[in-house]
Design an enzyme around this catalytic site. Structure first.
Site, short mmCIF file in Angstrom:
data_model
loop_
_atom_site.label_atom_id
_atom_site.label_comp_id
_atom_site.label_asym_id
_atom_site.label_seq_id
_atom_site.Cartn_x
_atom_site.Cartn_y
_atom_site.Cartn_z
N ASN A 1 22.55 3.37 4.66
CA ASN A 1 23.79 2.99 3.98
C ASN A 1 24.47 4.24 3.45
O ASN A 1 23.98 5.35 3.62
CB ASN A 1 23.51 1.97 2.86
CG ASN A 1 22.51 2.49 1.84
OD1 ASN A 1 22.73 3.50 1.19
ND2 ASN A 1 21.37 1.78 1.71
N TYR A 2 25.60 4.04 2.77
CA TYR A 2 26.44 5.16 2.36
C TYR A 2 26.09 5.75 0.98
O TYR A 2 26.81 6.59 0.47
CB TYR A 2 27.90 4.75 2.35
CG TYR A 2 28.47 4.40 3.71
CD1 TYR A 2 28.53 5.36 4.71
CD2 TYR A 2 28.94 3.13 3.99
CE1 TYR A 2 29.06 5.06 5.95
CE2 TYR A 2 29.47 2.81 5.23
CZ TYR A 2 29.53 3.79 6.21
OH TYR A 2 30.04 3.48 7.45
#
Length: 406
Positions: free
Chosen positions: A216-217
């Site tokens: 994920n970011y």
């Protein structure tokens, strides 16, 4: 707040020099020790004998105190002082301070000063309002000096009534306020001494093959800011950190455990949490991981690729299940819809003491930003905060944590 403080009082060639006597009296009355350093021009307005009688110390003016080679060490004075106050400070002295023109004992003392410096300008309005003077004052502020002005104590944009030196009682009051704040901050900096806090930060990576992963970011910035704030307050921090590119705080109180996958983070947290007073779960942990991981890089083919996933261990739920009455557990919820209801549901299911909610719909919040906009939800209340830097958000979160620590 001035009891026992060592103050260097710099006096320059201004008509306001007579007010320095009032400053000295008030400082000494409040328990401070005062050493006067005066410029040659300052002696034209007030005699060293008067000042020495008030301070019970010889006044320093020249580099050499006698003709036998005895000299005054500006370096020693800079190390001795708890603060330096230059009052009155003429336009000439302010200019020399801003540009390092060390042509008298006062300026060399200022340049050697290790303690905070306070400057009380004194001149007529036209001189004060001149762009050169204003530029010099801004330069001094950029160096960390404190500018004391009539009615404000800080450099102001409005110039009406400016130039005249602030009244002695207000100058002394600002010194007191500074030391009071410094002592309060120092006390707060140890407010979590003896506490142990487990913090998770960053993403987790779930391997597909040797070169690909599900992730994920998350940058980890929020968790790292929280770790730094806890350490600043004296807590021992166990930081379980996923793969992040952000700079890890270098602090003696922060002990870092690097992990990559959710399983690794789970194992680290389960081992560390039982001995902790609190856990703050700010990491963005993957909910699922591939059932199988290829030993070699998967080659592209014409067929569709299907990846079967299985649930990762629920770190929050597992810690909530083993949480004791003496422990606190804090969760995070990053939502895209039904934010409050989803966060409240998570608060109950995971046995959190409070949960920090942020929404990707709020500009400047969430992943890969230096700011965040949060709502802290407890079983009984909810408080929303404005957009702030993540360092400031960390302060709000730890303030809430401290309010409920057993």
């Amino acid at each position: 707040m001035l009891q026992g403080k060592k103050i260097v009082l710099g006096i320059t060639g201004s008509i306001a020099a007579y007010k320095s006597c009032l400053i000295i009296r008030q400082l000494i009355k409040k328990g401070a020790e005062v050493q006067v350093v005066i410029t040659p021009a300052g002696k034209e307005f007030i005699t060293p004998i008067t000042l020495s009688a008030l301070t019970h110390k010889p006044v320093i003016s020249e580099f050499f105190s006698q003709r036998d080679g005895t000299w005054n060490s500006h370096v020693d004075i800079g190390l001795w002082a708890d603060a330096m106050l230059i009052a009155p400070a003429t336009a000439s002295t302010i200019g020399k301070m801003a540009h390092g023109v060390a042509d008298n004992m006062l300026i060399t003392t200022y340049l050697s000063m290790k303690a905070p410096v306070f400057v009380a300008p004194a001149m007529d309005l036209d001189m004060y309002a001149h762009p050169s003077t204003q530029s010099n004052l801004r330069t001094l502020q950029s160096y960390g000096n404190h500018i004391i002005e009539p009615g404000t104590g800080f450099l102001a944009s409005k110039l009406e009534g400016k130039g005249r030196m602030e009244e002695p009682e207000n100058i002394v009051a600002q010194l007191e306020a500074f030391f009071a704040q410094a002592e309060a901050e120092q006390s707060a900096s140890q407010s979590m001494a003896g506490r142990k806090v487990l913090i998770t930060a960053g993403p987790t990576y779930e391997k597909i093959d040797p070169v690909r992963f599900i992730g994920n970011y998350s940058s980890g910035k929020m968790g790292l800011a929280i770790a730094e704030e806890c350490a600043r307050r004296g807590a021992e921090v166990e930081l379980v950190c996923g793969p992040v590119s952000a700079t890890i705080p270098q602090h003696a109180n922060i002990h870092r455990t690097d992990v990559e996958s959710a399983q690794q983070m789970y194992e680290a947290c389960m081992a560390l949490y039982p001995s902790a007073d609190a856990g703050i779960l700010s990491a963005a942990v993957a909910d699922f991981t591939p059932v199988t991981v290829a030993d070699q890089k998967i080659k592209r083919t014409g067929d569709d690729m299907v990846i079967c996933l299985k649930p990762n261990p629920d770190i929050a739920k597992s810690l909530g299940a083993i949480k004791t009455d003496r422990q606190v557990l804090v969760g995070f919820a990053l939502e895209t819809n039904d934010e409050e209801s989803n966060a409240q549901s998570k608060l109950q299911k995971k046995n959190f003491d409070f949960i920090v909610l942020n929404s990707l719909r709020d500009k400047g919040a969430g992943f890969r930003t230096d700011t965040n906009k949060i709502t802290i939800i407890t079983p009984d209340a909810m408080q929303t905060y404005p957009l702030k830097s993540k360092a400031e958000v960390a302060v709000d979160i730890i303030d809430q944590l401290q309010s409920i620590l057993k």
